[in-house]
Scaffold this motif. Structure first.
Motif, PDB file in Angstrom:
ATOM      1  N   ALA A   1      35.633  47.976  35.481  1.00  0.00           N
ATOM      2  CA  ALA A   1      36.158  46.715  35.482  1.00  0.00           C
ATOM      3  C   ALA A   1      35.953  45.862  34.370  1.00  0.00           C
ATOM      4  O   ALA A   1      34.798  45.647  34.070  1.00  0.00           O
ATOM      5  CB  ALA A   1      36.268  46.303  36.575  1.00  0.00           C
TER       6      ALA A   1
ATOM      7  N   LYS B   1      36.069  41.935  32.634  1.00  0.00           N
ATOM      8  CA  LYS B   1      36.660  40.444  33.060  1.00  0.00           C
ATOM      9  C   LYS B   1      37.571  40.068  31.930  1.00  0.00           C
ATOM     10  O   LYS B   1      37.250  40.190  30.710  1.00  0.00           O
ATOM     11  CB  LYS B   1      35.271  39.653  33.120  1.00  0.00           C
ATOM     12  CG  LYS B   1      35.573  38.460  33.597  1.00  0.00           C
ATOM     13  CD  LYS B   1      34.432  37.360  33.788  1.00  0.00           C
ATOM     14  CE  LYS B   1      34.868  36.139  34.446  1.00  0.00           C
ATOM     15  NZ  LYS B   1      33.618  35.448  35.020  1.00  0.00           N
ATOM     16  N   GLU B   2      38.628  39.405  32.371  1.00  0.00           N
ATOM     17  CA  GLU B   2      39.411  38.781  31.333  1.00  0.00           C
ATOM     18  C   GLU B   2      38.850  37.859  30.534  1.00  0.00           C
ATOM     19  O   GLU B   2      38.069  37.174  30.869  1.00  0.00           O
ATOM     20  CB  GLU B   2      40.763  38.254  32.283  1.00  0.00           C
ATOM     21  CG  GLU B   2      41.547  39.172  33.030  1.00  0.00           C
ATOM     22  CD  GLU B   2      42.296  40.302  32.289  1.00  0.00           C
ATOM     23  OE1 GLU B   2      43.009  39.912  31.312  1.00  0.00           O
ATOM     24  OE2 GLU B   2      42.474  41.335  32.652  1.00  0.00           O
TER      25      GLU B   2
ATOM     26  N   ALA C   1      37.064  49.038  44.018  1.00  0.00           N
ATOM     27  CA  ALA C   1      38.078  48.737  43.221  1.00  0.00           C
ATOM     28  C   ALA C   1      39.114  47.744  43.965  1.00  0.00           C
ATOM     29  O   ALA C   1      39.692  46.969  43.438  1.00  0.00           O
ATOM     30  CB  ALA C   1      38.789  50.011  42.734  1.00  0.00           C
ATOM     31  N   GLU C   2      39.381  48.018  45.422  1.00  0.00           N
ATOM     32  CA  GLU C   2      40.234  47.212  46.299  1.00  0.00           C
ATOM     33  C   GLU C   2      39.503  46.029  46.330  1.00  0.00           C
ATOM     34  O   GLU C   2      40.200  44.802  46.277  1.00  0.00           O
ATOM     35  CB  GLU C   2      40.314  48.173  47.493  1.00  0.00           C
ATOM     36  CG  GLU C   2      41.243  49.385  47.371  1.00  0.00           C
ATOM     37  CD  GLU C   2      41.329  50.056  48.686  1.00  0.00           C
ATOM     38  OE1 GLU C   2      40.674  49.702  49.675  1.00  0.00           O
ATOM     39  OE2 GLU C   2      41.850  51.304  48.865  1.00  0.00           O
TER      40      GLU C   2
ATOM     41  N   GLN D   1      31.593  43.915  31.095  1.00  0.00           N
ATOM     42  CA  GLN D   1      32.268  45.198  32.014  1.00  0.00           C
ATOM     43  C   GLN D   1      31.303  45.359  33.388  1.00  0.00           C
ATOM     44  O   GLN D   1      30.183  44.973  33.349  1.00  0.00           O
ATOM     45  CB  GLN D   1      31.650  46.591  31.285  1.00  0.00           C
ATOM     46  CG  GLN D   1      32.643  46.571  30.079  1.00  0.00           C
ATOM     47  CD  GLN D   1      32.537  47.941  29.432  1.00  0.00           C
ATOM     48  OE1 GLN D   1      32.938  49.000  29.892  1.00  0.00           O
ATOM     49  NE2 GLN D   1      31.599  48.054  28.311  1.00  0.00           N
TER      50      GLN D   1
ATOM     51  N   GLY E   1      40.013  44.015  43.113  1.00  0.00           N
ATOM     52  CA  GLY E   1      41.381  43.853  42.838  1.00  0.00           C
ATOM     53  C   GLY E   1      41.639  44.420  41.420  1.00  0.00           C
ATOM     54  O   GLY E   1      42.705  44.059  40.830  1.00  0.00           O
ATOM     55  N   GLN E   2      40.842  45.070  40.742  1.00  0.00           N
ATOM     56  CA  GLN E   2      41.129  45.594  39.399  1.00  0.00           C
ATOM     57  C   GLN E   2      40.184  46.735  38.922  1.00  0.00           C
ATOM     58  O   GLN E   2      39.286  47.157  39.724  1.00  0.00           O
ATOM     59  CB  GLN E   2      40.902  44.424  38.430  1.00  0.00           C
ATOM     60  CG  GLN E   2      39.544  44.070  37.917  1.00  0.00           C
ATOM     61  CD  GLN E   2      39.463  42.952  37.163  1.00  0.00           C
ATOM     62  OE1 GLN E   2      40.207  41.936  37.140  1.00  0.00           O
ATOM     63  NE2 GLN E   2      38.638  43.279  36.126  1.00  0.00           N
ATOM     64  N   GLY E   3      40.170  47.440  37.902  1.00  0.00           N
ATOM     65  CA  GLY E   3      39.366  48.279  37.367  1.00  0.00           C
ATOM     66  C   GLY E   3      40.155  49.821  37.616  1.00  0.00           C
ATOM     67  O   GLY E   3      41.248  50.014  38.223  1.00  0.00           O
ATOM     68  N   THR E   4      39.770  50.640  36.783  1.00  0.00           N
ATOM     69  CA  THR E   4      39.904  52.016  36.720  1.00  0.00           C
ATOM     70  C   THR E   4      39.063  53.104  37.378  1.00  0.00           C
ATOM     71  O   THR E   4      37.641  52.730  37.051  1.00  0.00           O
ATOM     72  CB  THR E   4      40.188  52.545  35.153  1.00  0.00           C
ATOM     73  OG1 THR E   4      39.106  52.179  34.427  1.00  0.00           O
ATOM     74  CG2 THR E   4      41.332  51.757  34.661  1.00  0.00           C
TER      75      THR E   4
END
Length: 56
Positions: free
Chosen positions: A52, A54-55, A23-24, A9, A27-30
């Motif tokens: 965010a 990580k996948e 976040a921009e 995280q 490119g991900q996250g809440t």
């Protein structure tokens, strides 16, 4: 994000405009406002938390 292991995280707490830019950029996250306890001078200068993951 590149240094996190899968499932790791990234947590960033900053003023709303900066947290949105982070976040921009990744490119991900809440984004989530942290509420009145974290306001500086009022709601227009509150702290936002970016989370965010990580996948795998």
């Amino acid at each position: 994000m590149r240094v996190l292991r899968p499932g790791g995280q990234l947590l960033v707490a900053d003023f709303w405009p900066m947290a949105r830019k982070y976040a921009e950029h990744i490119g991900q996250g809440t984004l989530r406002g942290l509420g009145p306890e974290y306001w500086y001078s009022g709601p227009w200068l509150g702290i936002t938390l970016l989370r965010a993951v990580k996948e795998h």
